[in-house]
Design an enzyme around this catalytic site. Structure first.
Site, PDB file in Angstrom:
ATOM      1  N   ASN A 164       0.873  -1.172   0.000  1.00 25.36           N
ATOM      2  CA  ASN A 164       0.000   0.000   0.000  1.00 25.36           C
ATOM      3  C   ASN A 164       0.910   1.221   0.000  1.00 25.36           C
ATOM      4  O   ASN A 164       1.441   1.603   1.033  1.00 25.36           O
ATOM      5  CB  ASN A 164      -0.893  -0.045   1.245  1.00 25.36           C
ATOM      6  CG  ASN A 164      -1.856   1.122   1.315  1.00 25.36           C
ATOM      7  OD1 ASN A 164      -1.882   1.966   0.422  1.00 25.36           O
ATOM      8  ND2 ASN A 164      -2.632   1.169   2.375  1.00 25.36           N
ATOM      9  N   ARG A 176      -2.702  -2.014  -3.315  1.00 26.78           N
ATOM     10  CA  ARG A 176      -3.894  -1.221  -3.080  1.00 26.78           C
ATOM     11  C   ARG A 176      -3.805   0.004  -3.993  1.00 26.78           C
ATOM     12  O   ARG A 176      -2.833   0.750  -3.949  1.00 26.78           O
ATOM     13  CB  ARG A 176      -3.914  -0.767  -1.623  1.00 26.78           C
ATOM     14  CG  ARG A 176      -5.122   0.017  -1.322  1.00 26.78           C
ATOM     15  CD  ARG A 176      -5.150   0.463   0.100  1.00 26.78           C
ATOM     16  NE  ARG A 176      -6.500   0.919   0.396  1.00 26.78           N
ATOM     17  CZ  ARG A 176      -6.908   1.277   1.589  1.00 26.78           C
ATOM     18  NH1 ARG A 176      -6.080   1.199   2.595  1.00 26.78           N
ATOM     19  NH2 ARG A 176      -8.122   1.683   1.776  1.00 26.78           N
ATOM     20  N   HIS A 193     -13.130   2.710   0.194  1.00 29.26           N
ATOM     21  CA  HIS A 193     -13.128   1.603   1.173  1.00 29.26           C
ATOM     22  C   HIS A 193     -13.770   0.359   0.567  1.00 29.26           C
ATOM     23  O   HIS A 193     -14.278  -0.503   1.286  1.00 29.26           O
ATOM     24  CB  HIS A 193     -13.936   1.946   2.450  1.00 29.26           C
ATOM     25  CG  HIS A 193     -13.379   3.044   3.278  1.00 29.26           C
ATOM     26  ND1 HIS A 193     -14.181   3.980   3.880  1.00 29.26           N
ATOM     27  CD2 HIS A 193     -12.106   3.343   3.633  1.00 29.26           C
ATOM     28  CE1 HIS A 193     -13.434   4.837   4.570  1.00 29.26           C
ATOM     29  NE2 HIS A 193     -12.170   4.457   4.429  1.00 29.26           N
ATOM     30  N   ARG A 240     -12.576  15.363   8.321  1.00 32.84           N
ATOM     31  CA  ARG A 240     -13.285  15.741   7.077  1.00 32.84           C
ATOM     32  C   ARG A 240     -14.729  16.115   7.378  1.00 32.84           C
ATOM     33  O   ARG A 240     -15.364  15.477   8.226  1.00 32.84           O
ATOM     34  CB  ARG A 240     -13.282  14.561   6.089  1.00 32.84           C
ATOM     35  CG  ARG A 240     -11.902  14.228   5.587  1.00 32.84           C
ATOM     36  CD  ARG A 240     -11.930  12.970   4.722  1.00 32.84           C
ATOM     37  NE  ARG A 240     -10.953  12.016   5.191  1.00 32.84           N
ATOM     38  CZ  ARG A 240     -10.862  10.760   4.786  1.00 32.84           C
ATOM     39  NH1 ARG A 240     -11.706  10.294   3.901  1.00 32.84           N
ATOM     40  NH2 ARG A 240      -9.938   9.972   5.274  1.00 32.84           N
ATOM     41  N   GLU A 264      -8.254  -5.398   5.308  1.00 34.65           N
ATOM     42  CA  GLU A 264      -8.102  -5.006   3.908  1.00 34.65           C
ATOM     43  C   GLU A 264      -6.895  -5.668   3.262  1.00 34.65           C
ATOM     44  O   GLU A 264      -6.929  -6.032   2.091  1.00 34.65           O
ATOM     45  CB  GLU A 264      -8.009  -3.479   3.813  1.00 34.65           C
ATOM     46  CG  GLU A 264      -9.361  -2.834   4.077  1.00 34.65           C
ATOM     47  CD  GLU A 264      -9.306  -1.331   4.213  1.00 34.65           C
ATOM     48  OE1 GLU A 264      -8.963  -0.858   5.306  1.00 34.65           O
ATOM     49  OE2 GLU A 264      -9.617  -0.638   3.240  1.00 34.65           O
TER      50      GLU A 264
END
Ligand code: AMP
Length: 398
Positions: free
Chosen positions: A7, A90, A180, A241, A385
């Protein structure tokens, strides 16, 4: 079969080496501060962590150092890099092109490049990581791109189209993509297995609640809607956010505070969310502590998060004509019993009978947290993940 999962960020490369036949993680770590100075943290299973601060001028050097660590006579877990059957990467954005993971070839790299404007921070780093592996690993080692957006590509146009002038949306590929996806795919499949039900028969709402948070509605084995949008800024408010706000706030603040587009972007992504509201922290553990000590703004931030999440769950139940399973996952979803309870409180009208005797204190474990009589089954399923990327990679190269 051994699969390396990478990743890549702009100055980092997180990695895990899996023995996919057993699901074991043989080693994992993070190459950080690439292009600055360099720090490699490497942890082989069952052995001590090892840290190297040799310079890492670029990602190619970082990948080489990761491979060297994996075959090192002292800390290594394999004897030769040729044991790595494939690498799963990823990749943030596959745009409208990919609804599945793919084996990387020149066309795939072209698409990842074409999607740079949609994922300006991640896609360039993801491509650099792929090219670094191609350069350093034995020729012909397959590389697989696992896109964060892919799972959501099954959404119908009414879910992904924004009410902007159609020509502009087409010109810039502006639409809801969602993120996601690897996590939503993994936990939605996993919960069906866990409950011994057929995936395609379930209406599932997956709640990935972490530093970034998103929801997905899954019906007929397909993602029907998701809360993030063109970018990961949309949906529920998050650590830093905003989530969804009235879009008119953006020009209002830009005019009145004389913010440049970049400053506005920073404010929306890095200075808002529960951090911005509370003035305390983006971390939910800090917020709970502050709220319990009487900090009203920390309490407000937690209440907002729970309320917004509940509204998304309700709207997805309406969109699917009902819901059979609600799944909580990621840092907050797996660990914060108060938040799970708060999001489910008041949902009795749609058949949720929450069981706080199981929920209270539950952390990071697969469990059913609704009563046996509940029409809607509420579960906690820890996400993974990296394992999901490794499994996708294996599926494609087998
Ligand atoms: P993630 O992005 O999935 O790593 O999730 C990060 C968020 O999960 C942070 O807001 C943390 O406060 C929260 N989190 C992680 N671990 C725990 C824990 N053990 N208890 C409460 N919250 C946690």
């Amino acid at each position: 079969m051994k699969i390396l999962v990478i990743n890549c960020g702009s100055s980092s490369a997180k990695f895990q080496l899996f023995d996919i036949d057993t699901g074991d993680v043989l080693a994992k770590g993070n190459a950080e501060r690439i292009g600055i100075d360099g720090k490699l943290t490497y942890k082989p299973a069952g052995k001590d962590e090892f840290v190297s601060t040799e310079p890492m001028p670029d990602h190619k050097v970082a990948v080489r150092m990761i491979l060297d660590a994996l075959v090192d006579p002292e800390h290594g877990v394999i004897s030769d890099v040729s044991e790595i059957a494939a690498v799963g990467h990823r990749v943030l954005h596959g745009g409208k092109y990919y609804s599945e993971s793919v084996i990387v070839n020149d066309d795939v790299k072209k698409v990842i490049r074409e999607c740079f404007p949609l994922g300006p921070l991640h896609n360039p780093a993801n491509l650099i990581g792929i090219e670094a592996c191609e350069d350093v690993l034995p020729e012909g080692t397959p590389q697989v791109a696992v896109f964060d957006t892919a799972f959501h590509q099954t959404m119908p146009p009414k879910a992904y189209t924004y009410a902007l002038p159609y020509e502009l949306s087409e010109k810039y590929d502006i639409r809801r993509y969602g993120f996601h996806g690897t996590s939503h795919r993994y936990v939605s499949h996993r919960v069906a297995d866990f409950l011994g039900k057929k995936y395609e028969d379930l209406r599932i709402i997956t709640c990935h609640l972490g530093n970034g948070s998103s929801f997905a509605a899954v019906k007929d084995g397909k993602c029907q809607d998701t809360s993030m949008g063109l970018t990961p800024l949309a949906g529920i408010c998050m650590g830093t956010r905003t989530g969804d706000i009235d879009p008119a706030i953006v020009p209002f603040l830009m005019k009145n505070e004389r913010f440049t587009p970049d400053e506005m972007d920073t404010l929306l992504n890095k200075q808002s969310g529960v951090q911005g509201v509370s003035g305390v922290s983006s971390d939910f553990r800090d917020l709970e502590k502050a709220a319990n000590e009487g900090n009203d703004r920390a309490r407000l931030a937690l209440d907002m998060f729970a309320y917004q999440g509940k509204k998304i769950i309700g709207s997805y139940a309406a969109a699917m004509g009902g819901v059979d399973v609600i799944v909580f996952t990621a840092g907050i979803g797996e660990n914060t019993d108060h938040m799970r309870k708060a999001m489910c409180e008041g949902l009795e009208f749609m058949g949720v009978e929450f069981d706080d005797s199981v929920n209270a204190g539950l952390r990071g474990k697969e469990a059913i947290i609704s009563k046996p009589s509940s029409k809607v089954t509420v579960c906690v399923i820890p996400t993974n993940e990296e394992l999901a990327i490794a499994q996708e990679t294996e599926r494609l190269v087998r």
